[in-house]
Structures are given as C-alpha cells and as structure tokens.
Design an enzyme around this catalytic site. Structure first.
Site, PDB file in Angstrom:
ATOM      1  N   GLN A   1     -20.563  59.195  22.047  1.00 40.99           N
ATOM      2  CA  GLN A   1     -21.669  58.321  22.186  1.00 40.99           C
ATOM      3  C   GLN A   1     -23.153  59.107  21.650  1.00 40.99           C
ATOM      4  OE1 GLN A   1     -21.129  59.509  26.602  1.00 40.99           O
ATOM      5  NE2 GLN A   1     -23.164  59.754  26.760  1.00 40.99           N
TER       6      GLN A   1
ATOM      7  N   ASN B   1     -13.088  60.078  27.717  1.00 45.91           N
ATOM      8  CA  ASN B   1     -14.397  60.441  27.720  1.00 45.91           C
ATOM      9  C   ASN B   1     -15.000  59.786  26.660  1.00 45.91           C
ATOM     10  OD1 ASN B   1     -16.822  61.585  28.697  1.00 45.91           O
ATOM     11  ND2 ASN B   1     -16.275  63.389  28.762  1.00 45.91           N
TER      12      ASN B   1
ATOM     13  N   HIS C   1     -21.887  60.072  35.666  1.00 49.63           N
ATOM     14  CA  HIS C   1     -21.476  59.555  34.123  1.00 49.63           C
ATOM     15  C   HIS C   1     -20.206  58.722  34.017  1.00 49.63           C
ATOM     16  CE1 HIS C   1     -20.275  60.885  29.905  1.00 49.63           C
ATOM     17  NE2 HIS C   1     -18.850  61.157  30.476  1.00 49.63           N
TER      18      HIS C   1
ATOM     19  N   CYS D   1     -22.848  56.190  28.230  1.00 50.74           N
ATOM     20  CA  CYS D   1     -21.634  56.457  28.779  1.00 50.74           C
ATOM     21  C   CYS D   1     -21.103  54.962  29.419  1.00 50.74           C
ATOM     22  CB  CYS D   1     -21.452  57.522  29.750  1.00 50.74           C
ATOM     23  SG  CYS D   1     -22.723  57.519  31.126  1.00 50.74           S
TER      24      CYS D   1
END
Length: 359
Positions: free
Chosen positions: A146, A309, A288, A152
């Site tokens: 990102q 992630n 997150h 996110c």
C-alpha cells in the site's frame, strides 16, 4: 444491535520493499560503533535514505529496537520471531501516532453504516476442514504494497472480492484498489482511511470493479476516472457480516472464502513480526484492515489464522502473518473476530454487468 463501524486509517508504509531477511548477531550490539555498522547495513538493506542529522537522530531509536528484537529472539520460548524490518528506526509511539493516530475514526455506533443483508449464510456450516489455505487453491493474488497511503481498507476489500470471484468463476483477477481510493469517497476517505463494508457496498452499487491493470495503484488520492470506474470486470451481489466476537463463525466463513477483517496492529511485536504463530500483546482498538485467507495448526497443535497484509513481501512471512486462533478472548487476538465481513457473489460470470466495451 447496531453494527460497530471502524474508519480505518491503516498502517501506511514509506517506500517499497527491496530486501527480505535481516539478521542481528550478538556482536552487532556490543558497542555504539558496531551498532552504527548494523544501522548502515539495515539502511542499505531496506533502501532507507537518511540525511546526516536524521541518521544521528534516529540512531538511538534504531539501537533500542535492535536490542528489543535481538533480546526477544534470544530469550526464545515464543511461537513467533521478530525481525528488524523497515520500521527499524521508528519508535512504537511514532508508529502508533503516525499510522493510527487521532485521525482514525475508531469504533462508533453508526446507524448509517451498511449492514449487508443482515444474514450469515454459513451459520449452519459444519464438517469444516481442519485447515484451508486459499492461496493453495488459487484464490489469492500476490502480496501487494500500500506504500505511503492509508488504504489498507481498499486492499482488504479487494482480497475478499478477488477470492470469491475466483471461487465462483475459476478465474483469478487482480483488482483495483486505486478505483476504491479515488471513486468510493462518499463515506470512505482514500489514503485517510476507510471501511471494507462501505467498499463492498460501493462495488455492488457501482455494478462492479475494474482490474489493477486497467486502473493501477498510485499510493495517493486521485480524481476518479469515471470511464475506468464503469469498466466492470468483476461484480458482487452484496456483502454479509460475520457474527461479532465469534471465532467459530469466522472459521465457518473462512472455510468458504477469504474474509475481510479489522485488527489492532499497533503493538511493537506486530511491528517487527517475522515468522511463526503470533501470540504477542495487542489491544482491540481496530486500526488496520487485512484479510483472513485460511487457517490451520502447527504440528504442536498451535491454531492460527492465515492473514494477508498489504505491507509488501518483506514484512512477516512473505507478507503474511499467522495469528493465533481460538484464544480465550471472544474478540480474538488483536480483535480479529470483532468486525469481519465478506462479499456475496451468486453469478459465475466474471463481468455479468459490464456495460462498457473496451477499446
């Protein structure tokens, strides 16, 4: 009960990953001179540029982080390890303030929030497999980065949509986070944060979402490209929420498709996670957005979630983290079971609603 809504600022990263492992030896910490050598190697390894004064300002922070990581790993006994990743010269306070500070509109009652269709299609699912990995089943694209943008929420959304699309159509298509950042701006706030449920609703109402290739990622807010936004390469029919604070329900859902989840990722152990089943200290102030793409257990019986992630392949296990599953706290480790959701797709067509021909 009203759905708790989280506007995720997310943890943005500065720069893009160029290296993977970075090891610390006992001799690296014996003197300031040796730590300076370690710091120089770390900056070169992660391609981190620092001016003269900034280097000296950051040196003591780096030294403390290096000692923390080395001491933790040397002590042993934990099911996971740490590593000096590219957050190596940032204090945890800075990490929290800069990436999960007061700009986050955290948990709040929000009757205007999208509630999905108020049902849970997997409520009766049983005979679940003991483990599943949607990566191995071809439903997960490569790890993305990102960059320096609090997006996110868009990456989490896209993982789930890419997953259900592949499951329904047998075609894995990398989708555009940038479209969500630029165009889904009535409730979400681009690089300043957002919520996956709003993004699912946007994709449904828009008639679909386009590909990453067509609308590439820029790691910054931009003006919505209406032409590209209307190129509906992948569609969904809506979304549902996983019952709150229920890891068993999360497992029911994850056995059938990748799931968007929100977590508290602000702890020092999470900051420097490297490998293994993470059981570190963390709270439940969700800040997150990530995605559960499977679950399993180690040979020793340690249960975990496989979490994708969006910090590049240099963080964690090639961009993934195994987070402990089935803990005593009903909210799950780091709040992983507090606010999970997933897209619903009934059609087996890749782009059933695509009304715009490509030139």
């Amino acid at each position: 009960m009203g759905r708790l809504v989280l506007l995720l600022l997310c943890f943005a990263l500065i720069g893009f990953e160029v290296g993977l492992g970075f090891r610390i030896d006992e001799n690296d910490l014996t003197s300031d001179e040796s730590v300076w050598g370690l710091y120089d190697r770390w900056r070169s390894h992660h391609n981190v540029s620092r001016g003269y004064y900034e280097k000296h300002k950051r040196f003591n922070v780096f030294k403390q982080n290096a000692k923390f990581v080395h001491s933790f790993n040397k002590k042993g006994g934990a099911s996971y390890k740490l590593q000096l990743n590219r957050f190596g010269d940032m204090t945890n306070e800075e990490f929290r303030r800069f990436y999960a500070g007061s700009r986050v509109n955290r948990l709040r009652a929000a009757p205007e929030a999208p509630h999905g269709d108020d049902s849970f299609m997997y409520a009766e699912a049983d005979n679940l497999p003991p483990s599943i990995d949607w990566r191995a089943r071809g439903a997960v694209t490569g790890v993305k980065d990102q960059g320096h943008c609090g997006s996110c929420w868009a990456f989490s959304t896209v993982v789930a949509v890419e997953g259900i699309n592949q499951i329904k159509t047998n075609k894995l298509v990398s989708l555009s986070e940038q479209e969500l950042i630029d165009c889904d701006n009535k409730a979400n706030q681009g690089c300043n944060g957002g919520l996956m449920e709003y993004a699912f609703e946007f994709i449904k109402q828009n008639g679909g979402i386009t590909t990453e290739e067509n609308y590439p990622y820029k790691a910054q807010n931009g003006k919505c490209d209406a032409l590209k936004m209307n190129m509906h390469d992948v569609t969904i029919d809506g979304h549902q929420n996983v019952p709150t604070n229920n890891e068993a329900a999360l497992m029911q859902a994850a056995a059938h498709q990748p799931i968007s989840v929100a977590i508290d990722a602000s702890g020092s152990a999470f900051q420097f996670y490297s490998e293994g089943v993470f059981t570190g200290d963390c709270g439940t102030e969700l800040d997150h957005g990530v995605a559960v793409v499977g679950y399993g257990a180690t040979d020793l019986g340690d249960k975990y979630w496989i979490v994708k992630n969006s910090w590049g392949v240099g963080w964690g296990e090639q961009g993934y983290i195994k987070m402990a599953r089935g803990i005593s706290d009903k909210r799950g480790l780091c709040g992983i079971a507090m606010q999970a959701s997933y897209p619903v797709k009934n059609s087996t067509s890749v782009a059933a609603n695509n009304q715009v021909p490509r030139s």
